[in-house]
Design a protein around this motif. Structure first.
Motif, short mmCIF file in Angstrom:
data_model
loop_
_atom_site.label_atom_id
_atom_site.label_comp_id
_atom_site.label_asym_id
_atom_site.label_seq_id
_atom_site.Cartn_x
_atom_site.Cartn_y
_atom_site.Cartn_z
N HIS A 293 -2.77 14.19 10.50
CA HIS A 293 -1.76 13.73 11.47
C HIS A 293 -2.36 13.47 12.84
CE1 HIS A 293 -2.35 17.89 12.52
NE2 HIS A 293 -1.74 17.66 13.67
N MET A 294 -3.62 13.87 13.07
CA MET A 294 -4.22 13.78 14.41
C MET A 294 -4.50 12.33 14.78
SD MET A 294 -4.55 16.79 15.84
CE MET A 294 -5.85 16.60 17.06
N ARG A 295 -4.22 12.00 16.03
CA ARG A 295 -4.47 10.63 16.52
C ARG A 295 -5.88 10.48 17.05
NH1 ARG A 295 -4.03 7.21 21.04
NH2 ARG A 295 -3.59 8.85 22.55
N LEU A 296 -6.42 11.55 17.65
CA LEU A 296 -7.67 11.37 18.37
C LEU A 296 -8.39 12.70 18.58
CD1 LEU A 296 -9.30 9.13 19.81
CD2 LEU A 296 -7.91 9.55 21.85
N PHE A 297 -9.67 12.72 18.25
CA PHE A 297 -10.58 13.81 18.62
C PHE A 297 -11.59 13.24 19.60
CE2 PHE A 297 -9.18 15.27 14.41
CZ PHE A 297 -8.91 16.61 14.65
N ILE A 298 -11.75 13.89 20.76
CA ILE A 298 -12.62 13.39 21.82
C ILE A 298 -13.67 14.44 22.13
CG2 ILE A 298 -12.70 12.60 24.23
CD1 ILE A 298 -9.68 11.90 23.88
N SER A 299 -14.90 14.00 22.36
CA SER A 299 -15.98 14.94 22.69
C SER A 299 -16.72 14.46 23.93
CB SER A 299 -16.97 15.06 21.53
OG SER A 299 -18.01 15.97 21.85
N GLY A 300 -17.15 15.44 24.73
CA GLY A 300 -17.93 15.11 25.92
C GLY A 300 -18.56 16.35 26.51
N SER A 301 -19.13 16.20 27.72
CA SER A 301 -19.79 17.26 28.50
C SER A 301 -21.19 17.58 28.01
CB SER A 301 -18.97 18.55 28.55
OG SER A 301 -17.77 18.34 29.25
N ALA A 302 -21.51 17.22 26.79
CA ALA A 302 -22.87 17.41 26.25
C ALA A 302 -23.02 16.40 25.11
CB ALA A 302 -23.06 18.83 25.74
N PRO A 303 -24.26 16.03 24.79
CA PRO A 303 -24.46 15.03 23.73
C PRO A 303 -23.98 15.54 22.37
CG PRO A 303 -26.45 15.29 25.05
CD PRO A 303 -25.54 16.41 25.43
N LEU A 304 -23.31 14.66 21.64
CA LEU A 304 -22.85 14.96 20.28
C LEU A 304 -23.92 14.46 19.31
CD1 LEU A 304 -20.32 15.89 18.54
CD2 LEU A 304 -19.77 13.45 18.41
N LEU A 305 -24.45 15.37 18.51
CA LEU A 305 -25.46 14.97 17.54
C LEU A 305 -24.88 13.97 16.54
CD1 LEU A 305 -27.19 18.38 16.66
CD2 LEU A 305 -28.02 16.61 18.22
N VAL A 306 -25.67 12.98 16.17
CA VAL A 306 -25.24 12.01 15.16
C VAL A 306 -24.87 12.73 13.87
CG1 VAL A 306 -26.01 10.08 13.73
CG2 VAL A 306 -26.61 10.13 16.16
N GLU A 307 -25.64 13.76 13.54
CA GLU A 307 -25.38 14.54 12.33
C GLU A 307 -23.98 15.17 12.38
OE1 GLU A 307 -27.31 18.38 9.94
OE2 GLU A 307 -27.88 17.95 12.00
N THR A 308 -23.61 15.72 13.53
CA THR A 308 -22.28 16.32 13.68
C THR A 308 -21.20 15.27 13.55
OG1 THR A 308 -23.18 18.02 15.15
CG2 THR A 308 -20.80 17.70 15.19
N SER A 309 -21.41 14.13 14.20
CA SER A 309 -20.45 13.03 14.12
C SER A 309 -20.24 12.59 12.68
CB SER A 309 -20.93 11.85 14.97
OG SER A 309 -20.03 10.77 14.90
N ASP A 310 -21.34 12.45 11.94
CA ASP A 310 -21.26 12.01 10.55
C ASP A 310 -20.58 13.06 9.66
OD1 ASP A 310 -22.46 9.65 11.25
OD2 ASP A 310 -24.45 10.21 10.54
N GLN A 311 -20.92 14.33 9.87
CA GLN A 311 -20.30 15.39 9.08
C GLN A 311 -18.79 15.45 9.34
OE1 GLN A 311 -22.34 19.00 10.14
NE2 GLN A 311 -24.07 18.62 8.78
N PHE A 312 -18.42 15.26 10.60
CA PHE A 312 -17.00 15.29 10.96
C PHE A 312 -16.25 14.15 10.27
CE2 PHE A 312 -13.23 14.90 13.56
CZ PHE A 312 -12.96 16.21 13.94
N PHE A 313 -16.88 12.98 10.25
CA PHE A 313 -16.26 11.82 9.61
C PHE A 313 -16.11 12.06 8.10
CE2 PHE A 313 -16.59 7.60 7.57
CZ PHE A 313 -15.47 7.01 8.13
N GLU A 314 -17.13 12.62 7.49
CA GLU A 314 -17.07 12.89 6.05
C GLU A 314 -15.96 13.90 5.72
OE1 GLU A 314 -20.96 14.18 4.97
OE2 GLU A 314 -21.90 12.26 5.51
N ARG A 315 -15.79 14.90 6.61
CA ARG A 315 -14.82 15.96 6.37
C ARG A 315 -13.39 15.50 6.63
NH1 ARG A 315 -14.90 21.70 7.14
NH2 ARG A 315 -17.14 21.58 6.79
N THR A 316 -13.19 14.73 7.67
CA THR A 316 -11.82 14.42 8.12
C THR A 316 -11.41 12.97 7.93
OG1 THR A 316 -12.48 13.84 10.38
CG2 THR A 316 -12.06 16.18 9.91
N GLY A 317 -12.39 12.09 7.76
CA GLY A 317 -12.07 10.67 7.70
C GLY A 317 -11.88 10.06 9.07
N GLN A 318 -12.11 10.86 10.13
CA GLN A 318 -11.96 10.37 11.50
C GLN A 318 -13.30 10.48 12.23
OE1 GLN A 318 -8.45 11.37 13.77
NE2 GLN A 318 -7.57 12.47 12.04
N ARG A 319 -13.56 9.49 13.06
CA ARG A 319 -14.79 9.48 13.87
C ARG A 319 -14.46 10.04 15.26
NH1 ARG A 319 -20.01 9.23 12.53
NH2 ARG A 319 -19.67 7.38 11.20
#
Length: 498
Positions: A271-297
């Motif tokens: 149901h979530m519309r948006l996940f936002i990250s900042g204040s420190a670099p987001l690892l590509v690996e974390t971004s990819d794992q999150f997408f695989e888990r939730t279907g959201q980037r």
């Protein structure tokens, strides 16, 4: 309408007085009308305690609804709000209070004795206490029946707040933020992220930092959108609150910790519309794992104390892992080489930004302020970045983190990206330390998984990168030192391993 930021928040909240604006994890609700009444009464109390327009109020308090009321009341009364990290020691607090010269300092009762001793040395400073369930200011507020009335009119260039930079080199500097800086940034983000009163924000960030206070909270309030206010980040609390929210803002650590929980899946996040990250670099690996888990980037964006937000990956469009996206509406961003010429696409250079969101300068440091701006008005962020052909910015690192070894420039992130992709390495930080021959030697600090074959890592590095980029020294640590917002404190690593 006055340019006072609170005037815009007030107008938004007054449109639907019965709407819930603040909610706690246990379900306690504060409606718009009640919030406005509390802010009006607190502003009246602050004025009775001596706060005048343009004067500073500093706060080192716990995060709760009264923290929000204090901030907004300071704005309403025309004051300048100075939030201070709850982890600062008394010696650090003394520096901030002597530099900022607030007329009122609000702290928890546990910090009262230290604050009063500082006030006695400085003179002219009133100390009030505010706890989650008590304190002198809360008691006075509960007994106070006065009303403030009309919000103090402020010019766009008048100060609303200032925040001290992290001070990784030298003394922290107070970044002066005007009402126009904060309002324009909230308006940019409203447009870029299509934010509206229909959104509910999960707020687990601190309220003493630009991310939690001026990005997350201001954005919600100017849109009269609900905020679920968590006292701090805890995975269990976030998992409980997520079903009632549509937007979450966090630092990368928030998301890596959520990914370690099996309950964090598509069923919980659909149901979530948006996940936002900042204040420190987001690892590509974390971004990819999150997408695989939730279907959201995760939408990664870029900002700093002096500017608020400057860049963001698009709400609708290509959210690129490893990039902070194009400049926000109303922001000019450019990458320049050492001689000031525009850098070619993909070429590393200095990131500079310009717009209404850029701060008014450093408190009591006019020469330092002047040195941070170009002749044509761009702020020199101090970050090294690249710009793609289609306008996406990718942050390479801080300028001060650049390593010059044997006369050659080495960007730590290039090496860290290679290391972070290797089996056995959880994360890495690459630093430069003094070297008698090369000027600077390259040091790799690693956080290992259960097993790590360091010889294999070194061999893979020799294949993956030029010899002058190879770390000369390697250290394995349990964790990397981070500040409150999750940024790796490389200055501490340089002190430890230099």
């Amino acid at each position: 309408m006055s340019s006072n930021l609170f005037s815009h928040i007030e107008t938004a909240l007054a449109r639907d007085p019965d709407s819930v604006i603040l909610e706690t994890l246990d379900g306690t609700e504060t409606r718009a009308e009640a919030l406005l009444e509390a802010v009006d009464r607190m502003a009246s109390l602050l004025a009775s305690l001596g706060l005048k327009p343009g004067e500073r109020l500093s706060a080192q308090v716990d995060k709760d609804a009264m923290n929000v009321v204090l901030y907004l009341a300071c704005l309403k009364a025309g004051g300048v709000y100075l939030p201070l990290n709850s982890g600062y020691t008394d010696s650090e607090i003394e520096y901030f209070l002597s530099d900022a010269e607030p007329v009122i300092h609000v702290c928890t009762t546990s910090r009262q004795a230290g604050a009063e001793a500082i006030a006695a040395r400085l003179g002219g400073l009133q100390v009030q206490t505010l706890d989650l369930d008590g304190g002198s200011l809360r008691a006075a507020f509960e007994a106070h029946t006065g009303r403030f009335g009309a919000t103090v009119a402020r010019a766009p260039s008048d100060l609303a707040s200032f925040l001290y930079t992290s001070g990784t080199t030298g003394k922290p500097k107070g970044a002066m933020l005007t009402h126009n800086n904060l309002l324009s940034n909230a308006q940019m983000l409203t447009q870029a992220w299509d934010y509206s009163t229909e959104d509910t924000l999960l707020h687990a960030l601190p309220l003493f930092h630009v991310h939690g206070l001026f990005v997350a909270l201001n954005l919600a309030l100017v849109n009269a959108a609900k905020v679920i206010l968590l006292p701090k980040y805890e995975v269990e609390a976030v998992l409980q609150a997520l079903p009632r929210t549509r937007v979450m803002m966090g630092v990368p650590t928030y998301y890596t910790r959520l990914l370690s929980e099996a309950r964090f899946d598509r069923a919980l996040t659909g149901h979530m519309r948006l996940f936002i990250s900042g204040s420190a670099p987001l690892l590509v690996e974390t971004s990819d794992q999150f997408f695989e888990r939730t279907g959201q980037r995760i939408l990664e964006r870029y900002g700093m104390t002096e500017t608020g937000m400057s860049c963001s990956n698009p709400l609708n469009g290509d959210r690129r892992a490893g990039s902070v996206g194009p400049a926000l509406p109303g922001v000019q961003a450019r990458i320049v080489s050492e001689d000031g010429a525009p850098s070619a696409a993909g070429e590393i250079g200095s990131l500079q930004v310009k717009g209404d969101h850029v701060f008014a300068g450093y408190w009591k440091l006019p020469e330092k302020t002047a040195s941070e701006f170009t002749d044509d008005g761009f702020f020199v962020t101090g970050d090294l970045a690249t710009l793609s052909d289609d306008g996406y910015v990718s942050i390479v690192g801080r300028g001060k983190d650049l390593i010059i070894t044997g006369g050659l420039n080495v960007y730590p992130k290039e090496i860290e990206d290679v290391l972070n992709d290797m089996p056995g390495i959880k994360e890495s930080a690459v630093i430069g330390v003094p070297h008698p021959d090369f000027g600077e030697g390259i040091v790799a600090v690693l956080v290992a998984e259960d097993t790590l074959d360091l010889d294999a890592v070194k061999a893979a590095c020799r294949v993956a990168m030029a010899a002058f980029k190879l770390p000369r020294t390697w250290h394995i640590v349990d964790e990397l030192p981070r500040n409150t917002m999750g940024k790796v404190q490389k200055n501490l690593l340089r002190e430890r391993f230099g």
